[in-house]
Structure formats: C-alpha cells, structure tokens
Design a protein around this motif. Sequence first.
Motif, short mmCIF file in Angstrom:
data_model
loop_
_atom_site.label_atom_id
_atom_site.label_comp_id
_atom_site.label_asym_id
_atom_site.label_seq_id
_atom_site.Cartn_x
_atom_site.Cartn_y
_atom_site.Cartn_z
N GLU A 86 0.82 -1.22 0.00
CA GLU A 86 0.00 0.00 0.00
C GLU A 86 0.85 1.27 0.00
O GLU A 86 0.46 2.29 -0.55
CB GLU A 86 -0.94 0.01 1.21
CG GLU A 86 -2.08 -0.96 1.08
CD GLU A 86 -2.94 -1.09 2.33
OE1 GLU A 86 -2.60 -0.47 3.38
OE2 GLU A 86 -3.95 -1.82 2.27
N ASN A 87 2.03 1.19 0.62
CA ASN A 87 2.92 2.34 0.67
C ASN A 87 3.93 2.37 -0.49
O ASN A 87 4.82 3.22 -0.51
CB ASN A 87 3.64 2.37 2.02
CG ASN A 87 2.72 2.81 3.12
OD1 ASN A 87 2.31 3.96 3.17
ND2 ASN A 87 2.36 1.88 4.00
N GLU A 88 3.79 1.40 -1.41
CA GLU A 88 4.63 1.32 -2.61
C GLU A 88 6.12 1.32 -2.27
O GLU A 88 6.91 2.05 -2.85
CB GLU A 88 4.28 2.44 -3.58
CG GLU A 88 2.84 2.37 -4.06
CD GLU A 88 2.45 3.50 -5.00
OE1 GLU A 88 3.27 4.42 -5.26
OE2 GLU A 88 1.31 3.47 -5.48
N LEU A 89 6.49 0.48 -1.31
CA LEU A 89 7.87 0.35 -0.87
C LEU A 89 8.43 -1.00 -1.29
O LEU A 89 7.68 -1.94 -1.53
CB LEU A 89 7.96 0.48 0.65
CG LEU A 89 7.40 1.78 1.24
CD1 LEU A 89 7.34 1.68 2.76
CD2 LEU A 89 8.24 2.97 0.81
N GLU A 90 9.73 -1.11 -1.33
CA GLU A 90 10.35 -2.40 -1.58
C GLU A 90 10.66 -3.14 -0.28
O GLU A 90 10.52 -4.34 -0.18
CB GLU A 90 11.63 -2.25 -2.41
CG GLU A 90 12.16 -3.58 -2.86
CD GLU A 90 13.11 -3.48 -4.03
OE1 GLU A 90 13.79 -4.48 -4.27
OE2 GLU A 90 13.17 -2.44 -4.68
N PHE A 91 11.08 -2.36 0.74
CA PHE A 91 11.39 -2.92 2.04
C PHE A 91 10.82 -2.02 3.14
O PHE A 91 10.72 -0.80 2.97
CB PHE A 91 12.91 -3.05 2.25
CG PHE A 91 13.54 -4.09 1.38
CD1 PHE A 91 13.45 -5.43 1.70
CD2 PHE A 91 14.22 -3.73 0.23
CE1 PHE A 91 14.01 -6.40 0.90
CE2 PHE A 91 14.79 -4.70 -0.59
CZ PHE A 91 14.69 -6.04 -0.24
N CYS A 92 10.50 -2.62 4.27
CA CYS A 92 9.99 -1.87 5.42
C CYS A 92 10.94 -0.74 5.83
O CYS A 92 10.50 0.31 6.30
CB CYS A 92 9.82 -2.80 6.61
SG CYS A 92 8.51 -4.02 6.41
N SER A 93 12.23 -0.96 5.66
CA SER A 93 13.21 0.02 6.10
C SER A 93 13.14 1.33 5.32
O SER A 93 13.71 2.33 5.74
CB SER A 93 14.62 -0.57 6.04
OG SER A 93 14.88 -1.07 4.74
N ALA A 94 12.43 1.35 4.19
CA ALA A 94 12.25 2.59 3.42
C ALA A 94 11.09 3.42 3.94
O ALA A 94 10.87 4.54 3.49
CB ALA A 94 12.04 2.24 1.95
N CYS A 95 10.37 2.90 4.90
CA CYS A 95 9.18 3.57 5.44
C CYS A 95 9.57 4.62 6.48
O CYS A 95 10.51 4.42 7.25
CB CYS A 95 8.25 2.53 6.08
SG CYS A 95 6.69 3.20 6.67
N THR A 96 8.82 5.70 6.53
CA THR A 96 9.08 6.74 7.52
C THR A 96 8.75 6.26 8.94
O THR A 96 9.22 6.85 9.90
CB THR A 96 8.28 8.03 7.21
OG1 THR A 96 6.90 7.70 7.13
CG2 THR A 96 8.74 8.66 5.91
N ASP A 97 7.95 5.21 9.06
CA ASP A 97 7.60 4.65 10.37
C ASP A 97 8.52 3.51 10.81
O ASP A 97 8.28 2.88 11.84
CB ASP A 97 6.16 4.13 10.36
CG ASP A 97 5.14 5.25 10.27
OD1 ASP A 97 5.46 6.38 10.69
OD2 ASP A 97 4.04 5.00 9.75
N PHE A 98 9.57 3.21 10.03
CA PHE A 98 10.49 2.13 10.37
C PHE A 98 11.31 2.50 11.59
O PHE A 98 11.83 3.59 11.67
CB PHE A 98 11.43 1.84 9.19
CG PHE A 98 12.49 0.83 9.50
CD1 PHE A 98 12.18 -0.52 9.52
CD2 PHE A 98 13.79 1.22 9.77
CE1 PHE A 98 13.16 -1.46 9.80
CE2 PHE A 98 14.77 0.28 10.05
CZ PHE A 98 14.45 -1.05 10.06
N PRO A 99 11.45 1.59 12.55
CA PRO A 99 10.78 0.30 12.68
C PRO A 99 9.44 0.47 13.39
O PRO A 99 9.33 1.19 14.37
CB PRO A 99 11.74 -0.51 13.55
CG PRO A 99 12.41 0.52 14.42
CD PRO A 99 12.47 1.79 13.59
N CYS A 100 8.44 -0.20 12.88
CA CYS A 100 7.11 -0.11 13.47
C CYS A 100 6.83 -1.34 14.34
O CYS A 100 7.66 -2.24 14.44
CB CYS A 100 6.04 0.01 12.38
SG CYS A 100 5.75 -1.49 11.44
#
Length: 146
Positions: free
Chosen positions: A75-89
């Motif tokens: 849904e966030n169009e990411l390849e890995f969780c680590s690219a998310c602004t909420d990492f680590p969630c």
Amino acid sequence: MERNTINERLSMVAPCGIDCGICELHLCKDDQNLYNYLLQLGIPKEKLPCPGCRAIEGNCPVKPTVCDTWTCVRENELEFCSACTDFPCNRLQPCADRADVLPHNLKVFNLCLINQIGLKAFTERSGEIKMKYYKGKIVVGNGPQL
C-alpha cells in the motif's frame, strides 16, 4: 551466476527482511525429507514449496491470511519496510515468543544490514546470519558466535 538467476535470488528477500531463499518452506523443493516433514507439521501440500513472499504476494504458507506487513509495504509502494518513515514499526518489534523456531526477530537486523551493505551482499551472508541466530551462543559485547 546468470543475471536472471541473480534477480530471482534477490527477489527472494521479503519486504520485512526475511530471506525466503533460505527458508525451509522454499528449500523443501530440493529435499524430499524436508518436504515430508513440513507436511507432517501441517503445512498444506498446495503451498509447498513456497516460491517466496513476493511471488505469492504475502500469502505465506504459515499464515492463514495475507501478511499485514506485506499489505502495508504494498500500500505504501515500498520495496522494504526500512524505506518507510515509520520504520521500525510495531510489526517488526522483536518478541521472545517462539524465537527459537521462527526468524521473526531477525527482521530489523536484516533490514538494517540490507541498507548498509546492499541486497546482493546481504543474500551472500544471510545463511550465516540465520545459522548464528539459531545455533550461535551469545558472547556479551560480541554478539552470537558459532
């Protein structure tokens, strides 16, 4: 290794950092004893061997529904969780429950290592990382040692 083979191998790393390429659910494709053992554990025959999280869009054989982490990354169009602004969630928070049999506590370490050394170098080390996790002994201040 051929370019396609490299890409296939790299695509076996799930968005959460678990390396599906070294997972028993995938490796059973080349090991009939492992395949039979997984069937005895209750893994559905039609879900084995697992082609990896990305290939089955988060429908992991050990989960009754699509993985929430997979859904979030997609849904966030990411390849890995680590690219998310909420990492680590909270989905990646370590937990001692079944840590001796599930690789869930490796996720954050794996994702950080992928960011640090790159995906290809990570896949070259992921087998050793998994071995240290399950077979290593902690040396305080030095991490797990084989």
